[in-house]
Design an enzyme around this catalytic site. Structure first.
Site, mmCIF file in Angstrom:
data_model
loop_
_atom_site.group_PDB
_atom_site.id
_atom_site.type_symbol
_atom_site.label_atom_id
_atom_site.label_comp_id
_atom_site.label_asym_id
_atom_site.label_seq_id
_atom_site.Cartn_x
_atom_site.Cartn_y
_atom_site.Cartn_z
ATOM 1 N N ASN A 14 7.426 -15.445 23.415
ATOM 2 C CA ASN A 14 7.687 -15.968 21.940
ATOM 3 C C ASN A 14 6.692 -16.846 21.760
ATOM 4 O O ASN A 14 6.558 -17.863 22.654
ATOM 5 C CB ASN A 14 9.219 -16.534 22.009
ATOM 6 C CG ASN A 14 9.227 -17.443 20.857
ATOM 7 O OD1 ASN A 14 8.404 -17.712 19.847
ATOM 8 N ND2 ASN A 14 10.468 -17.934 20.412
ATOM 9 N N HIS B 251 9.192 -12.409 13.754
ATOM 10 C CA HIS B 251 8.794 -13.418 14.849
ATOM 11 C C HIS B 251 9.506 -12.429 16.019
ATOM 12 O O HIS B 251 10.629 -12.306 16.102
ATOM 13 C CB HIS B 251 9.426 -14.516 14.441
ATOM 14 C CG HIS B 251 9.396 -15.425 15.575
ATOM 15 N ND1 HIS B 251 8.341 -15.687 16.455
ATOM 16 C CD2 HIS B 251 10.625 -16.423 16.256
ATOM 17 C CE1 HIS B 251 8.729 -16.625 17.199
ATOM 18 N NE2 HIS B 251 9.930 -16.851 17.122
ATOM 19 N N CYS C 134 8.250 -21.621 14.231
ATOM 20 C CA CYS C 134 8.211 -19.927 14.342
ATOM 21 C C CYS C 134 8.028 -19.555 12.908
ATOM 22 O O CYS C 134 7.360 -18.239 12.872
ATOM 23 C CB CYS C 134 9.294 -19.452 14.969
ATOM 24 S SG CYS C 134 9.600 -20.265 16.651
HETATM 25 O O1 UT7 Z 1 11.514 -18.979 18.557
HETATM 26 C C1 UT7 Z 1 12.602 -19.716 18.014
HETATM 27 C C2 UT7 Z 1 13.696 -18.836 18.053
HETATM 28 N N1 UT7 Z 1 14.347 -18.754 19.088
HETATM 29 C C3 UT7 Z 1 15.312 -17.747 19.377
HETATM 30 O O2 UT7 Z 1 15.475 -16.905 18.415
HETATM 31 C C4 UT7 Z 1 16.176 -17.633 20.554
HETATM 32 C C5 UT7 Z 1 17.414 -17.399 20.292
HETATM 33 N N2 UT7 Z 1 18.426 -17.207 21.553
HETATM 34 C C6 UT7 Z 1 18.139 -16.554 22.528
HETATM 35 O O3 UT7 Z 1 17.391 -15.453 22.263
HETATM 36 C C7 UT7 Z 1 19.360 -16.337 23.637
HETATM 37 O O4 UT7 Z 1 20.505 -17.234 23.074
HETATM 38 C C8 UT7 Z 1 18.718 -16.721 25.009
HETATM 39 C C9 UT7 Z 1 17.685 -15.747 25.566
HETATM 40 C C10 UT7 Z 1 17.666 -18.096 24.875
HETATM 41 C C11 UT7 Z 1 19.624 -17.072 25.783
HETATM 42 O O5 UT7 Z 1 20.580 -15.794 26.039
HETATM 43 P P1 UT7 Z 1 22.187 -16.184 26.184
HETATM 44 O O6 UT7 Z 1 22.741 -14.671 26.229
HETATM 45 O O7 UT7 Z 1 22.678 -16.888 24.979
HETATM 46 O O8 UT7 Z 1 22.267 -16.905 27.557
HETATM 47 P P2 UT7 Z 1 23.004 -18.093 27.782
HETATM 48 O O9 UT7 Z 1 22.151 -19.400 27.384
HETATM 49 O O10 UT7 Z 1 24.225 -18.179 27.396
HETATM 50 O O11 UT7 Z 1 22.943 -18.399 29.378
HETATM 51 C C12 UT7 Z 1 23.837 -17.546 30.068
HETATM 52 C C13 UT7 Z 1 23.748 -17.831 31.621
HETATM 53 C C14 UT7 Z 1 23.973 -19.203 31.950
HETATM 54 O O12 UT7 Z 1 24.529 -19.238 33.014
HETATM 55 P P3 UT7 Z 1 26.141 -19.727 33.357
HETATM 56 O O13 UT7 Z 1 26.376 -20.999 32.522
HETATM 57 O O14 UT7 Z 1 26.878 -18.589 32.611
HETATM 58 O O15 UT7 Z 1 26.371 -19.485 34.876
HETATM 59 C C15 UT7 Z 1 22.589 -19.836 32.203
HETATM 60 O O16 UT7 Z 1 22.446 -20.874 33.190
HETATM 61 O O17 UT7 Z 1 22.340 -17.620 31.998
HETATM 62 C C16 UT7 Z 1 21.755 -18.623 32.891
HETATM 63 N N3 UT7 Z 1 20.164 -18.889 32.659
HETATM 64 C C17 UT7 Z 1 19.388 -18.025 33.323
HETATM 65 N N4 UT7 Z 1 19.640 -17.268 34.539
HETATM 66 C C18 UT7 Z 1 18.402 -16.923 35.127
HETATM 67 C C19 UT7 Z 1 19.651 -19.128 31.478
HETATM 68 N N5 UT7 Z 1 18.407 -19.119 31.765
HETATM 69 C C20 UT7 Z 1 18.272 -18.512 32.662
HETATM 70 C C21 UT7 Z 1 16.988 -17.873 33.518
HETATM 71 N N6 UT7 Z 1 17.148 -17.104 34.430
HETATM 72 N N7 UT7 Z 1 15.746 -17.869 32.921
#
Ligand code: UT7
Length: 320
Positions: free
Chosen positions: A277, A247, A111
């Protein structure tokens, strides 16, 4: 002497996929995706390839710069989704636009790829070795996604952004680039495995794997530090910056960076709502959108800041 951007261009695939479209093929929802990321829709390539999108973006950038393809000395492409291991996407662009005298190669900084490519072009131009360059960030990320992994596949999109740069009295002030290979596992995608006769055969294909929260923490600390470093080096206060072109990974990351820099969010243009992204493509596509809207004025001070796989980060301070 420095380096100036004299033309921009971009291309997005025709196929628009909304969050609701995705919720019909996997267990996700518009509410989850919008509230966690700010993304509402993205373009996913169907007929387009990495090179075909890059060629279209390059043609637009050349037109805007009033340059002919055969005047271009150098083509550098930031990408992790080349159509071929070889030839490079840059060589495919060369063939597609007939930039016959250009030296062409791709670089992989995920990225941060566009900012890394821009720094390489700038360094070459400053040596006097070349007079101009076509610099791109382009990705077909949808081909690297595990479409059974909802935690990654909803985040990414496809597209290409291009800039023509040349030597000039005003333009780039400087860069801050960095890498932290020890944290590489936080965002990775394995290439094809060795299948020579002396190893166990495996047909597994690599997909993007991301420890979202690790990358999030890395981004919200490293990006403001990197921006402040390059501003400090050139004695520019954050308040003097017209636009911070970051980004486009997550609206919450961008808001956090604005807060840490004590700068209004209005100075952080975004296109992640309709692009998702696009890794190396994010910054040059957003820049071209801003340019098309007439947002960029001569003398504006602008920051580019990319961050992601490697891990890598790269910030550039320039004057439009
Ligand atoms: O380009 C490279 C740079 N990348 C980035 O900058 C990404 C940085 N990270 C982020 O933006 C965030 O960490 C994410 C958007 C990727 C994820 O957000 P989060 O608040 O960290 O969510 P999480 O991974 O902790 O997931 C929370 C919950 C989980 O469920 P439980 O375990 O709490 O029941 C996941 O299973 O959300 C669930 N989940 C979803 N639910 C519905 C994960 N993906 C999805 C989805 N739809 N697509």
């Amino acid at each position: 002497m420095t380096t100036r951007i004299i033309g921009t261009g971009s291309y997005l695939p025709e196929n628009i996929v909304s969050n609701n479209d995705l919720s019909k093929v996997m267990d996700t929802s518009d509410e989850w995706i919008v509230s966690r990321t700010g993304i509402r829709e993205r373009r996913l390539a169907t007929t387009e390839t990495t090179a075909s999108m890059a060629i279209k973006a390059s043609e637009k950038a050349l037109l805007a710069a009033n340059k002919k393809a055969d005047e271009i000395d150098l083509i550098i492409v930031g990408t992790i989704t080349n159509d071929y291991v070889t030839p490079s996407t840059a060589c495919e662009i060369q063939a597609g636009i007939s930039a016959d005298k250009a030296v062409c190669f791709d670089i992989n900084a995920a990225c941060s790829g566009f900012v890394f490519a821009l720094q390489i072009a700038h360094a070459y131009l400053q040596t006097g070795m070349y007079q101009n360059a076509l610099v791109l960030g382009v990705e077909t990320l949808s081909k690297l996604m595990d479409w059974n992994d909802r935690s990654t596949c909803v985040l990414f999109g496809d597209g290409a952004g291009a800039c023509v740069v040349e030597k000039s009295d005003v333009g780039i002030y400087g860069f801050d680039l960095g890498s932290d290979g020890k944290k590489g596992v936080a965002l990775s995608c394995e290439n094809r495995r060795n299948n020579n006769p002396y190893v166990e055969h495996s047909k597994d294909l690599g997909y993007v794997r991301m420890e979202g929260q690790e990358v999030y923490k890395f981004a919200v600390t490293t990006v403001p530090e990197s921006i402040l470093k390059v501003l400090g080096k050139h004695s520019v206060d954050p308040s003097e910056i017209t636009y911070f072109v970051l980004h486009q990974a997550n609206v919450r990351i961008i808001q956090s960076v604005a807060k840490r820099l004590q700068v209004s969010e209005d100075k952080f243009p975004m296109n992640l709502d309709h692009c998702g992204n696009i890794s190396a493509g994010s910054i040059p596509i957003l820049l071209d959108e801003m340019n098309q809207k007439g947002m960029l004025k001569k003398g504006d001070k602008i920051i580019f800041s990319g961050f992601g796989g490697g891990l890598t980060w790269g910030t550039c301070l320039l004057e439009w």
